[in-house]
Each structure stands twice: as structure tokens, then as C-alpha cells.
Design an enzyme around this catalytic site. Structure first.
Site, short mmCIF file in Angstrom:
data_model
loop_
_atom_site.label_atom_id
_atom_site.label_comp_id
_atom_site.label_asym_id
_atom_site.label_seq_id
_atom_site.Cartn_x
_atom_site.Cartn_y
_atom_site.Cartn_z
N TYR A 184 0.84 -1.20 0.00
CA TYR A 184 0.00 0.00 0.00
C TYR A 184 0.87 1.25 0.00
CZ TYR A 184 -3.90 3.02 1.57
OH TYR A 184 -4.86 4.00 1.70
N LYS A 207 0.96 3.75 -3.24
CA LYS A 207 0.41 5.10 -3.11
C LYS A 207 1.49 6.15 -3.41
CE LYS A 207 -3.98 4.47 -1.92
NZ LYS A 207 -5.10 4.92 -2.75
N1 LIG Z 1 -10.42 5.76 5.06
C1 LIG Z 1 -9.18 6.10 5.24
O1 LIG Z 1 -8.72 6.25 6.38
C2 LIG Z 1 -8.28 6.35 4.06
C3 LIG Z 1 -7.04 6.91 4.33
C4 LIG Z 1 -6.19 7.17 3.28
C5 LIG Z 1 -6.58 6.89 2.00
N2 LIG Z 1 -7.78 6.33 1.76
C6 LIG Z 1 -8.11 6.03 0.34
O2 LIG Z 1 -9.47 6.33 0.06
C7 LIG Z 1 -9.89 5.46 -0.99
C8 LIG Z 1 -11.08 4.64 -0.55
O3 LIG Z 1 -12.14 5.46 -0.24
P1 LIG Z 1 -13.64 4.88 0.00
O4 LIG Z 1 -13.99 5.26 1.39
O5 LIG Z 1 -14.53 5.38 -1.08
O6 LIG Z 1 -13.42 3.28 -0.14
P2 LIG Z 1 -14.31 2.03 -0.38
O7 LIG Z 1 -13.43 0.88 0.05
O8 LIG Z 1 -15.66 2.19 0.27
O9 LIG Z 1 -14.43 1.91 -1.96
C9 LIG Z 1 -15.32 2.62 -2.77
C10 LIG Z 1 -15.82 1.72 -3.87
O10 LIG Z 1 -14.76 1.31 -4.73
C11 LIG Z 1 -15.13 0.08 -5.32
N3 LIG Z 1 -13.94 -0.59 -5.85
C12 LIG Z 1 -12.88 -1.04 -5.15
N4 LIG Z 1 -11.99 -1.62 -5.95
C13 LIG Z 1 -12.50 -1.54 -7.21
C14 LIG Z 1 -12.03 -1.97 -8.49
N5 LIG Z 1 -10.86 -2.61 -8.62
N6 LIG Z 1 -12.80 -1.69 -9.57
C15 LIG Z 1 -13.98 -1.06 -9.45
N7 LIG Z 1 -14.48 -0.64 -8.26
C16 LIG Z 1 -13.74 -0.89 -7.15
C17 LIG Z 1 -15.81 -0.67 -4.18
O11 LIG Z 1 -16.73 -1.64 -4.68
C18 LIG Z 1 -16.51 0.43 -3.40
O12 LIG Z 1 -17.91 0.51 -3.68
C19 LIG Z 1 -8.73 4.52 -1.30
O13 LIG Z 1 -7.97 5.00 -2.38
C20 LIG Z 1 -7.95 4.57 0.00
O14 LIG Z 1 -6.60 4.18 -0.18
C21 LIG Z 1 -8.65 6.04 2.76
#
Ligand SMILES: NC(=O)c1ccc[n+]([C@@H]2O[C@H](COP(=O)([O-])OP(=O)(O)OC[C@H]3O[C@@H](n4cnc5c(N)ncnc54)[C@H](O)[C@@H]3O)[C@@H](O)[C@H]2O)c1
Length: 264
Positions: free
Chosen positions: A160, A164
Site C-alpha cells: 500500500y 500510493k
Molecule cells: N479511510 C481512510 O482512512 C483512508 C485513508 C487514506 C486513503 N484512503 C483512500 O481512500 C480510498 C477509498 O475510499 P472509500 O472510502 O470510497 O473506499 P471504499 O473501500 O468504500 O471503496 C469505494 C468503492 O470502490 C469500489 N472498488 C474497489 N476496488 C475496485 C475496483 N478494482 N474496480 C472497481 N471498483 C472498485 C468498491 O466496490 C466500493 O464501492 C482509497 O484509495 C484509499 O486508499 C482512505
């Protein structure tokens, strides 16, 4: 429709949420629509994309759905085709998907390494390659990275962290390559954000109230961010208000990166 995104056609990749509540992608899709954009909600889960699209249309906005596994380059091409046929083109691509597998070098196998890179980096490559030909002057690419791409945090996620970091570097290369065409590329770098993704991927099976307070305690502002904090930053970078900003990594982390001594 008025608003900061009036007339814009936006793709949000990962527009659904892996759990109940507001994920980063879901909040971004809804916010773009609230500000006047029509949004193509893209997700590997049609029901997750449809749920976000329904939230948008219920509020009086315009949304479309596209279901596809975005690690597949053919799906990325089909997604761009859907943007053209459903919206007549594309102004903004918001790349939200990301995944992680816990572990450092010792615990991480090559399959897990590849799985993480295929979602966090390869899918961004496919999506960008498919989308930029549709974009012109005023186009914007927004990538969601993580503070883990800049600093070692409390958890160990080597794939990860490395993917990133690479995503941010990729975005800067795209920014320079497409600047002459008036297309900007920027990255939002979230810190500790309270989303359903945390329960599903970062702390599965753990008591979420304990996890929440432990995460909040590490942040200088003494709270976790919300999906709306990330969405607002993305909206700014995607909007014409950021028209002179490209190749930037915007930390949205309550000061955590500063505390950890990041130079970015
Ligand atoms: N929550 C945190 O603390 C945090 C911190 C840093 C970064 N992030 C980043 O935020 C992002 C996630 O945000 P979120 O809350 O929307 O996440 P989430 O996991 O709820 O994902 C959003 C959607 O993405 C879809 N998805 C995942 N992989 C896929 C793929 N390969 N193809 C098509 N669809 C796909 C899933 O089905 C889901 O509906 C990521 O990039 C993560 O690294 C989150």
C-alpha cells in the site's frame, strides 16, 4: 444548474462504498453533483454505483452508472466509452479506488503485492489512458492517495505504502505531460479518515469505537477526517478555482503528516 461544477461531466471511479455510511468516493460523487456536475458513478459493484446514483438523482442531480472491474484495461476503455455516450465527453476523472494487504516485506507475498499494485496503480494507469483522450482545456484528474504513501504510520502495509507513493509520482508525470493541453492532474492525500473502508479493510473485526478513538488521538486536530473533508479537497482541485494548480499533493490529514515530519 449552478454551482462550482456547473456543466462539468465527471467520472468517479469507486463511487460506491464497501459499507454503510459515507465513503470517500460516494461523498465525492454526491458533492460534484450538488455543485452542478453530471456524474458517471463507476464501481465493480453495480448496486454500490446505483446506490450513489440514486442519492444524486433524489437530490435533483444527474447521475449515470457503469459497472466494471477497473484493474481490467478493457473495462477502462468501456468506461470512457460510456462517458462519451452518456455525457457527451468528460471534464473530470476522479480516481478513488484503493486497496491494502497488511504486512511488511516479510509477511507480503508477491500475489498480494501484485493485487495491491493492480488496484492502486495499474488501474489508475488504465483509467487515465482511457480518459485523457476525451478531455480538453479545463480537464482535471484527481487521484486519491494516502498519507501512507509519504510516511510510515502506525500500521505496516508495504504494498500500500509503495503503490500510493507511486500513484503520486504518476500523477505528477501526467500533470507535466498534459499541461500543454490544459489538463491538470493532482492528488489528494488523506490521513486518518473515518469511513466504512476502515472497518472493512484496515481494522476488520475490531471494536470500531476503540479504533476510532485510537485513530483520532494520533491526529494533531484530535479528530479523524470525514469523507466530506476528502470530497471538498477533491472538488477544489477538480474545479476551475484550482485552474493554476497542477502536479500537487494536497494533504488532508489534520496535521498528521506535519507531525510525522513529511517534507511534502
Ligand atoms: N479511510 C481512510 O482512512 C483512508 C485513508 C487514506 C486513503 N484512503 C483512500 O481512500 C480510498 C477509498 O475510499 P472509500 O472510502 O470510497 O473506499 P471504499 O473501500 O468504500 O471503496 C469505494 C468503492 O470502490 C469500489 N472498488 C474497489 N476496488 C475496485 C475496483 N478494482 N474496480 C472497481 N471498483 C472498485 C468498491 O466496490 C466500493 O464501492 C482509497 O484509495 C484509499 O486508499 C482512505
Amino acid at each position: 444548474m449552478s454551482g462550482r461544477m456547473a456543466g462539468k461531466r465527471v467520472i468517479v471511479i469507486g463511487a460506491g462504498s464497501v459499507g454503510e455510511g459515507w465513503g470517500n468516493g460516494k461523498a465525492a460523487a454526491v458533492l460534484y453533483a450538488r455543485e452542478g456536475a453530471q456524474v458517471l458513478c463507476v464501481d465493480r459493484s453495480l448496486s454500490a454505483a446505483a446506490e450513489t446514483a440514486a442519492l444524486i438523482t433524489t437530490e435533483g442531480g444527474t447521475a449515470h452508472t457503469f459497472a466494471g472491474e477497473m484493474t481490467d484495461p478493457l473495462a477502462a476503455t468501456a468506461m470512457a466509452g460510456a462517458a462519451k455516450s452518456r455525457m457527451g465527453g468528460l471534464d473530470v476523472m476522479h480516481f478513488n479506488i484503493g486497496t491494502s494487504v497488511k504486512g511488511g516485506l516479510e509477511e507480503t507475498g508477491f500475489n498480494d503485492w501484485n493485487k495491491v499494485f493492480s488496484v492502486n496503480l495499474d488501474a489508475a494507469f488504465h483509467a487515465t489512458k482511457a480518459c485523457v483522450p476525451l478531455m480538453g482545456q479545463g480537464g482535471a484528474l484527481v487521484y486519491i492517495s494516502s498519507l501512507a504513501g509519504l510516511n510510515n504510520g502506525p500500521y505496516r502495509y508495504i504494498g500500500y505504502e509503495a503503490s500510493k507513493a507511486a500513484l503520486q509520482r504518476f500523477a505528477r508525470s501526467v500533470a507535466v505531460e498534459y499541461a500543454p493541453r490544459g489538463i491538470r492532474a493532482n492528488t489528494v492525500v488523506p490521513g486518518m479518515i473515518d469511513t466504512p473502508h476502515v472497518a472493512a479493510m484496515i481494522a476488520p473485526g475490531q471494536d470500531m469505537e476503540t479504533v476510532r478513538s485510537a485513530r483520532a488521538a494520533q491526529v494533531p486536530l484530535k479528530r479523524q477526517g470525514t469523507a466530506w473533508d476528502i470530497a471538498e479537497a477533491a472538488l477544489f482541485l477538480a474545479s476551475d478555482a484550482a485552474g493554476f494548480i497542477t502536479g500537487v499533493d494536497l494533504r488532508v490529514d489534520g496535521g498528521m503528516g506535519t507531525l510525522m515530519g513529511t517534507s511534502a
